[in-house]
Design a protein around this motif. Structure first.
Motif, PDB file in Angstrom:
ATOM      1  N   GLY A 169       0.823  -1.211   0.000  1.00 49.65           N
ATOM      2  CA  GLY A 169       0.000   0.000   0.000  1.00 49.65           C
ATOM      3  C   GLY A 169       0.854   1.256   0.000  1.00 49.65           C
ATOM      4  N   GLY A 170       1.875   1.259   0.854  1.00 47.67           N
ATOM      5  CA  GLY A 170       2.788   2.404   0.889  1.00 47.67           C
ATOM      6  C   GLY A 170       3.523   2.580  -0.426  1.00 47.67           C
ATOM      7  N   ALA A 171       3.967   1.471  -1.018  1.00 49.18           N
ATOM      8  CA  ALA A 171       4.652   1.537  -2.306  1.00 49.18           C
ATOM      9  C   ALA A 171       3.716   2.083  -3.388  1.00 49.18           C
ATOM     10  CB  ALA A 171       5.177   0.162  -2.691  1.00 49.18           C
ATOM     11  N   THR A 172       2.447   1.729  -3.307  1.00 50.06           N
ATOM     12  CA  THR A 172       1.463   2.239  -4.261  1.00 50.06           C
ATOM     13  C   THR A 172       1.328   3.753  -4.114  1.00 50.06           C
ATOM     14  OG1 THR A 172       0.253   0.149  -4.261  1.00 50.06           O
ATOM     15  CG2 THR A 172      -0.963   2.108  -4.975  1.00 50.06           C
ATOM     16  N   ALA A 173       1.230   4.220  -2.885  1.00 44.73           N
ATOM     17  CA  ALA A 173       1.122   5.664  -2.653  1.00 44.73           C
ATOM     18  C   ALA A 173       2.367   6.398  -3.156  1.00 44.73           C
ATOM     19  CB  ALA A 173       0.894   5.947  -1.169  1.00 44.73           C
ATOM     20  N   VAL A 174       3.534   5.831  -2.914  1.00 46.02           N
ATOM     21  CA  VAL A 174       4.778   6.443  -3.401  1.00 46.02           C
ATOM     22  C   VAL A 174       4.803   6.464  -4.926  1.00 46.02           C
ATOM     23  CG1 VAL A 174       7.288   6.141  -3.513  1.00 46.02           C
ATOM     24  CG2 VAL A 174       6.110   5.935  -1.317  1.00 46.02           C
ATOM     25  N   ALA A 175       4.359   5.372  -5.547  1.00 44.03           N
ATOM     26  CA  ALA A 175       4.283   5.350  -7.021  1.00 44.03           C
ATOM     27  C   ALA A 175       3.315   6.420  -7.518  1.00 44.03           C
ATOM     28  CB  ALA A 175       3.864   3.973  -7.498  1.00 44.03           C
ATOM     29  N   GLY A 176       2.231   6.636  -6.778  1.00 42.03           N
ATOM     30  CA  GLY A 176       1.298   7.709  -7.138  1.00 42.03           C
ATOM     31  C   GLY A 176       1.948   9.071  -7.082  1.00 42.03           C
ATOM     32  N   LEU A 177       2.770   9.275  -6.053  1.00 43.10           N
ATOM     33  CA  LEU A 177       3.516  10.542  -5.969  1.00 43.10           C
ATOM     34  C   LEU A 177       4.476  10.693  -7.150  1.00 43.10           C
ATOM     35  CD1 LEU A 177       4.392  10.878  -2.173  1.00 43.10           C
ATOM     36  CD2 LEU A 177       2.945  12.400  -3.548  1.00 43.10           C
ATOM     37  N   ALA A 178       5.130   9.585  -7.500  1.00 42.51           N
ATOM     38  CA  ALA A 178       6.043   9.639  -8.658  1.00 42.51           C
ATOM     39  C   ALA A 178       5.281   9.993  -9.935  1.00 42.51           C
ATOM     40  CB  ALA A 178       6.772   8.303  -8.801  1.00 42.51           C
ATOM     41  N   LEU A 179       4.086   9.440 -10.089  1.00 48.80           N
ATOM     42  CA  LEU A 179       3.276   9.764 -11.269  1.00 48.80           C
ATOM     43  C   LEU A 179       2.860  11.226 -11.269  1.00 48.80           C
ATOM     44  CD1 LEU A 179       0.974   6.615 -11.531  1.00 48.80           C
ATOM     45  CD2 LEU A 179       2.860   7.259 -13.049  1.00 48.80           C
ATOM     46  N   ALA A 180       2.628  11.761 -10.082  1.00 49.55           N
ATOM     47  CA  ALA A 180       2.227  13.169  -9.977  1.00 49.55           C
ATOM     48  C   ALA A 180       3.308  14.104 -10.497  1.00 49.55           C
ATOM     49  CB  ALA A 180       1.883  13.510  -8.534  1.00 49.55           C
ATOM     50  N   PHE A 181       4.552  13.692 -10.362  1.00 44.59           N
ATOM     51  CA  PHE A 181       5.657  14.537 -10.777  1.00 44.59           C
ATOM     52  C   PHE A 181       6.268  14.105 -12.093  1.00 44.59           C
ATOM     53  CE2 PHE A 181       5.401  15.129  -6.174  1.00 44.59           C
ATOM     54  CZ  PHE A 181       5.247  16.509  -6.149  1.00 44.59           C
TER      55      PHE A 181
END
Length: 182
Positions: A169-181
């Motif tokens: 779940g945490g890795a998914t959220a971090v990947a989401g942040l990466a996609l945001a940038f």
């Protein structure tokens, strides 16, 4: 995980709207959720969060997402407007991942409302990118693929330890942040 990180480094790979030829609507519908990290991550995260939540959420969250996905798909295909679709898709990755990582378990109606809102946005994106002809087959394809991705998340959630699920779940959220940038 390395693939997700690699995908997040390429903006064109981050969002599932590459456009297709739609010569085989059912196959194109199946492939659409797999064509971008945004849809893939969110749909697996629904299954992961459902297992963390437990009880009726295990079947209700994926079902809520899929029903809203279909509704959003019809809206997108019909040309209706839905504001903030891409930000909602991005938010779905961040929030579903965070909810899983923190093992958040709000009241089931609250969870279902959130999951449905995200499903509506994802469905709208799928429908807006769909073919002019063969939309029913295309929709059947993206609904089936999305349900399979939810099933993958559920399967992982049932097979792995709580600690690993929360890490994913945490890795998914971090990947989401990466996609945001990206």
């Amino acid at each position: 995980m390395k693939r997700i990180l690699a995908l997040s480094l390429f903006p064109t790979a981050a969002f599932a709207h590459p456009g297709g030829h739609f010569d085989q609507p059912f196959l194109d519908g199946i492939l659409h959720p797999f064509s971008g990290a945004d849809h893939l991550l969110a749909m697996v995260a629904v299954g992961l969060w459902a297992t963390v939540s437990g009880g009726r959420a295990v079947w209700a969250m994926p079902l809520s997402f899929v029903l809203a996905l279909l509704t959003g798909g019809m809206m997108g295909a019909s040309g209706l407007a839905l504001p903030l679709v891409e930000p909602m898709i991005l938010a779905s990755i961040l929030l579903l991942g965070t909810a899983t990582a923190l093992a958040l378990c709000p009241a089931l109606p609250v969870s279902l409302l959130g999951v449905a809102a995200f499903g509506l946005a994802h469905g709208f994106a799928h429908g807006a990118e769909g073919p002019a002809q063969g939309m029913a087959l295309y929709a059947l394809g993206f609904v089936a693929a999305s349900a399979c991705l939810h099933g993958l998340g559920l399967g992982l959630g049932l097979a792995l330890t709580s600690r690993v699920i929360r890490f994913l779940g945490g890795a998914t959220a971090v990947a989401g942040l990466a996609l945001a940038f990206a």
